[in-house]
Design a protein around this motif. Structure first.
Motif, PDB file in Angstrom:
ATOM      1  N   ALA A  21       2.612   0.219   9.487  1.00 38.33           N
ATOM      2  CA  ALA A  21       1.427  -0.559   9.124  1.00 38.33           C
ATOM      3  C   ALA A  21       0.541  -0.774  10.347  1.00 38.33           C
ATOM      4  O   ALA A  21       1.021  -1.146  11.414  1.00 38.33           O
ATOM      5  CB  ALA A  21       1.844  -1.909   8.546  1.00 38.33           C
TER       6      ALA A  21
ATOM      7  N   VAL B 293       2.868   2.052   2.446  1.00 38.91           N
ATOM      8  CA  VAL B 293       3.156   2.410   3.836  1.00 38.91           C
ATOM      9  C   VAL B 293       4.379   1.619   4.294  1.00 38.91           C
ATOM     10  O   VAL B 293       4.536   0.447   3.954  1.00 38.91           O
ATOM     11  CB  VAL B 293       1.949   2.057   4.733  1.00 38.91           C
TER      12      VAL B 293
ATOM     13  N   ASP C 169      -2.498  -3.357   5.163  1.00 38.16           N
ATOM     14  CA  ASP C 169      -1.442  -2.507   4.615  1.00 38.16           C
ATOM     15  C   ASP C 169      -0.406  -3.305   3.835  1.00 38.16           C
ATOM     16  O   ASP C 169       0.340  -2.743   3.019  1.00 38.16           O
ATOM     17  CB  ASP C 169      -0.740  -1.736   5.737  1.00 38.16           C
TER      18      ASP C 169
ATOM     19  N   SER D  53       0.820  -1.214   0.000  1.00 38.68           N
ATOM     20  CA  SER D  53       0.000   0.000   0.000  1.00 38.68           C
ATOM     21  C   SER D  53       0.854   1.264   0.000  1.00 38.68           C
ATOM     22  O   SER D  53       0.321   2.367   0.021  1.00 38.68           O
ATOM     23  CB  SER D  53      -0.918  -0.001   1.226  1.00 38.68           C
TER      24      SER D  53
END
Length: 373
Positions: free
Chosen positions: A41, A36, A46, A34
């Motif tokens: 996370a 991140v 994520d 994602s």
């Protein structure tokens, strides 16, 4: 059994580890699917789901845990199961350390590859250090009662039990009441699992004694006074109990969690366990991720494992009550044989709130050393 060691010794150990640790590194982790960083996370989503989290954790290949004795809550089996399932090397540091020692280690080793990735903490220490944790919600987060977790997932209770008195009936008269411990027959025989200013088991032991002496969750002073009386009578022995001290007879009476006292019966058949009537103190330990974890994906996968049915049943096999027990009983996913061995308590159960825990911790910090010094 004992997760509390002398503070000076633990600090020396931490300092030694820090001195020989590799240079500081970026512990934010790789980018997830994602975008991140793994260290930020907040759920498996994520990572693109559990498969993505597993892949990221395997790529890191290592997890650092701390203060997890193999005979505590079945952690020997838990660590092995996690390592075998995911092929991740688990490094277990300072298994006999206290909850506060865990925080000290993370502070001293911040930015090092040897720093703890995850914590297993007594409630009072967890609440006092929540700013040091990375919020994360496991897949089963909703199964955990609201009062057992931080709303963001910064800390989540994972297993618990009841404070108890264990004793070797072959070496001391049967303990039927807390006040029995003040009798001459128990001289030099009563041990508490750790220092209550640092260790969750000892903290709850003082709370239990307070309830038996007219105190309450709001007033633990009578509990500290009781231990002062034990010391004055010559009955309190300043030895941190372990399976070895129990087996040798050095600590024939131990104030500790019921699951640890129950475990002593495996080697000492004459060992018995008492949860004082009308003084049932329940305590849960909290899981948290170090916000500066050197292996952030593995840390999150460890949490997912502990709160999964597999992890929770491994806890139950160790005699502790999994935090998801009620939900697992309802779904039929709990290990029925292990569940039958969990203690049934009649009457009220005391669990300290955050405010009560903070007040008790301050009182202990101000008065414990004076009472038993």
């Amino acid at each position: 059994m004992n997760r509390a060691i002398a503070a000076t010794t633990s600090l020396l150990l931490v300092a030694a580890l820090a001195a020989c640790a590799p240079p500081a590194k970026d512990n934010s982790g790789a980018d997830t699917s994602s975008g991140v960083k793994a260290g930020q996370a907040t759920s498996a989503a994520d990572f693109g789901g559990m498969d993505g989290l597993v892949a990221a954790a395997k790529k890191e290949g290592q997890l650092n845990v701390i203060a997890l004795p193999p005979d505590w809550a079945n952690y020997g089996a838990v660590i092995k199961a996690f390592g075998d399932k995911y092929g991740i090397k688990v490094t277990s540091a300072q298994p006999e350390a206290s909850s506060q020692d865990e925080i000290n280690a993370a502070t001293q080793q911040k930015g090092k590859s040897t720093a703890p990735d995850v914590f297993d903490l007594g409630q009072s220490v967890a609440l006092a250090n929540a700013a040091k944790f990375a919020p994360y919600k496991v897949a089963t987060f909703d199964d955990v009662p609201a009062k057992m977790k931080d709303a963001t997932g910064a800390w989540v209770n994972d297993y618990g039990g009841y404070m108890s008195i264990g004793f070797d009936s072959a070496k001391v008269p049967p303990v039927t009441d807390v006040d029995d411990l003040l009798k001459p027959e128990y001289r030099g025989k009563v041990a508490l699992n750790g220092d209550p200013t640092q260790a969750g088991a000892a903290f709850s032991g003082v709370v239990m004694m307070a309830l038996t002496q007219g105190g309450s969750a709001d007033n633990i002073a009578p509990g500290v006074d009781f231990f002062a009386k034990l010391k004055q009578a010559g009955n309190f022995v300043p030895v941190d109990p372990t399976p070895a001290t129990i087996e040798s007879g050095q600590t024939p009476v131990v104030i500790d969690w019921n699951y640890l006292n129950a475990g002593a019966t495996k080697k000492v058949p004459t060992w018995q366990v008492l949860v004082p009537e009308n003084a049932a103190v329940a305590g849960y330990y909290s899981q948290a991720i170090n916000s500066d974890a050197p292996h952030p994906a593995a840390a999150r996968l460890w949490q997912e494992f502990l709160f999964s049915d597999e992890g929770q049943n491994l806890y139950a096999a160790g005699g502790v009550r999994p935090v998801r027990a009620d939900a697992m009983i309802q779904s039929g996913s709990i290990d029925a044989a292990a569940a039958r061995e969990l203690p049934a308590i009649d009457g009220p159960t005391t669990i300290l709130t955050q405010a009560q825990s903070d007040t008790a911790a301050k009182y202990l910090a101000d008065n414990w050393a004076k009472a038993i010094g």
